[in-house]
Design an enzyme around this catalytic site. Structure first.
Site, PDB file in Angstrom:
ATOM      1  N   CYS A 141       0.830  -1.220   0.000  1.00  0.00           N
ATOM      2  CA  CYS A 141       0.000   0.000   0.000  1.00  0.00           C
ATOM      3  C   CYS A 141       0.860   1.265   0.000  1.00  0.00           C
ATOM      4  CB  CYS A 141      -0.923  -0.020   1.214  1.00  0.00           C
ATOM      5  SG  CYS A 141      -0.082  -0.416   2.756  1.00  0.00           S
ATOM      6  N   HIS A 219      -2.320   5.629   6.300  1.00  0.00           N
ATOM      7  CA  HIS A 219      -0.914   6.060   6.434  1.00  0.00           C
ATOM      8  C   HIS A 219      -0.830   7.515   5.948  1.00  0.00           C
ATOM      9  CE1 HIS A 219       0.370   1.852   6.734  1.00  0.00           C
ATOM     10  NE2 HIS A 219      -0.105   1.583   5.544  1.00  0.00           N
TER      11      HIS A 219
END
Ligand code: NAD
Length: 339
Positions: A141, A219
């Protein structure tokens, strides 16, 4: 060719999302998903009408709980044209032996090393190089997020040097594994693995550092890029806007934190609040001489889903790059969410 028969080995965070995406494609067929435990997720798979496959010798454990089992994982793989291996990190590498024996194509995830597939994928950067391959690894990711913005910058201004600090979510929302509760954990040694991982797909000089924080939503990347050509904000924003897999947001419109990005996805009816797009704060972009600075956020559970779908089309050579990306994006509603 007839529809590509896809099996999902590992129906967890990534597996269930890729399964949903496969069901939306007119050139793919989901033949089954695997679960190792007879739990609520296995029950959900059955209720969703999916065929459930289980490890050899565990059928009774599932049936005792009233779960209908379609067969063993091996049997599922024998029926498939391709397996999406979405098992936890390092398990995919072990599963490869079975895929080799059966002669089935496989896509591994970012928790596996580059060497497991020998080829790491991002749809924008190397779709054509994935054509016809037996094994592909869809990068993680964070790496997918970095590649999306860095590739756009590199095409425009040619990157001389990039540096990113990755503020990592400690766990996914459903995780109950022990982890940091009231602490910030730096990733040591430096650089973190993300920079070298970017280089498996995009040839740019990059160094990354990473810290884990107690959040589950997304994130956040703090990025600094030095370019050969003099950058300008208008061209950069135009380029980001042209990439449907990048969503521009702004503090000016009230999005000042990852929690508000997630609320935006909820408001727009995204299942599980999935954001397949890389999210960039357009009003964070600052340019000083040959250096660009900005913040971006990555929904770790969803960003790799469209890449898995495009990787399948590339490996079976059933669509060219633009056609595949367009099909994937429109099936997942990518590009429809704009603010
Ligand atoms: P997960 O733990 O949520 O799901 C893994 C699933 O595989 C679970 O359902 C588990 O029961 C099942 N499983 C375990 N052992 C198995 C086996 N031997 N055979 C079949 N199934 C088995 O994991 P995840 O977060 O979906 O991660 C999967 C992969 O995707 C990893 O490589 C990870 O690094 C990568 N990835 C994860 C994220 C993320 O943020 N969660 C993002 C990008 C990539």
């Amino acid at each position: 060719m007839s529809k590509v028969k896809v099996a999902i080995n590992g129906f967890g965070t990534i597996g269930k999302r890729v399964a949903d995406a496969i069901l939306l494609q007119d050139d793919m067929e989901l033949i089954g998903v695997s679960k190792t435990k007879p739990d609520y997720v296995a029950k959900y798979a059955i209720e969703r009408g999916l065929f459930l496959y289980v490890p050899e010798g565990t059928k009774e454990r599932f049936e005792e709980k009233g779960f209908k089992v379609a067969g063993t994982i091996r049997e599922m793989i024998e029926k498939a044209d391709i397996v999406i291996d979405a098992t936890p990190s390092k398990i995919g590498a072990k599963n490869k032996e079975l895929y080799e024996k059966i002669g089935v194509k496989a896509i591994f995830q970012g928790g596996e090393k580059h060497e497991v597939a020998g080829f790491s994928f991002n749809a924008y950067v190397n779709y054509d190089d994935a054509k016809g391959r037996q094994y592909v690894r869809v990068i993680s990711c964070n790496t997918t997020g970095l590649i999306r913005s860095l590739n756009a910058i590199n095409e425009l201004f040619k990157i001389k040097e990039a540096f990113a600090v990755i503020t990592r979510r400690a766990a996914d929302p459903a995780d109950t594994k022990s982890g940091i509760i009231n602490a910030i954990e730096p990733t040591i040694p430096i650089p973190s693995h993300h920079g070298p991982d970017v280089k498996t797909v995009l040839d740019v000089p990059i160094t990354t550092m990473a810290v884990k924080v107690p959040t589950t939503l997304m994130h956040l990347h703090s990025i600094m890029v030095k370019t050969h050509e003099k950058p300008n904000k208008k061209d950069l924003l135009d380029a980001f806007e042209n990439y449907k897999r990048i969503l521009l947001v702004s503090k000016d419109l009230g999005i000042s934190a990852t929690s508000q990005i997630i609320e935006l996805a909820r408001d727009h009816g995204r299942k599980r609040y999935d954001l397949f797009e890389l999210v960039i704060w357009e009003d964070s972009i600052a340019i000083e001489n040959h250096t660009i600075y900005f913040y971006q956020a990555v929904h770790q559970e969803a960003i790799v889903v469209p890449e898995n779908i495009d990787a399948i089309r590339a490996m079976f050579e059933i669509a060219d790059k633009e056609e595949s990306i367009k099909k994937t994006d429109s099936s997942l509603g990518i590009g429809a969410l704009k603010i």
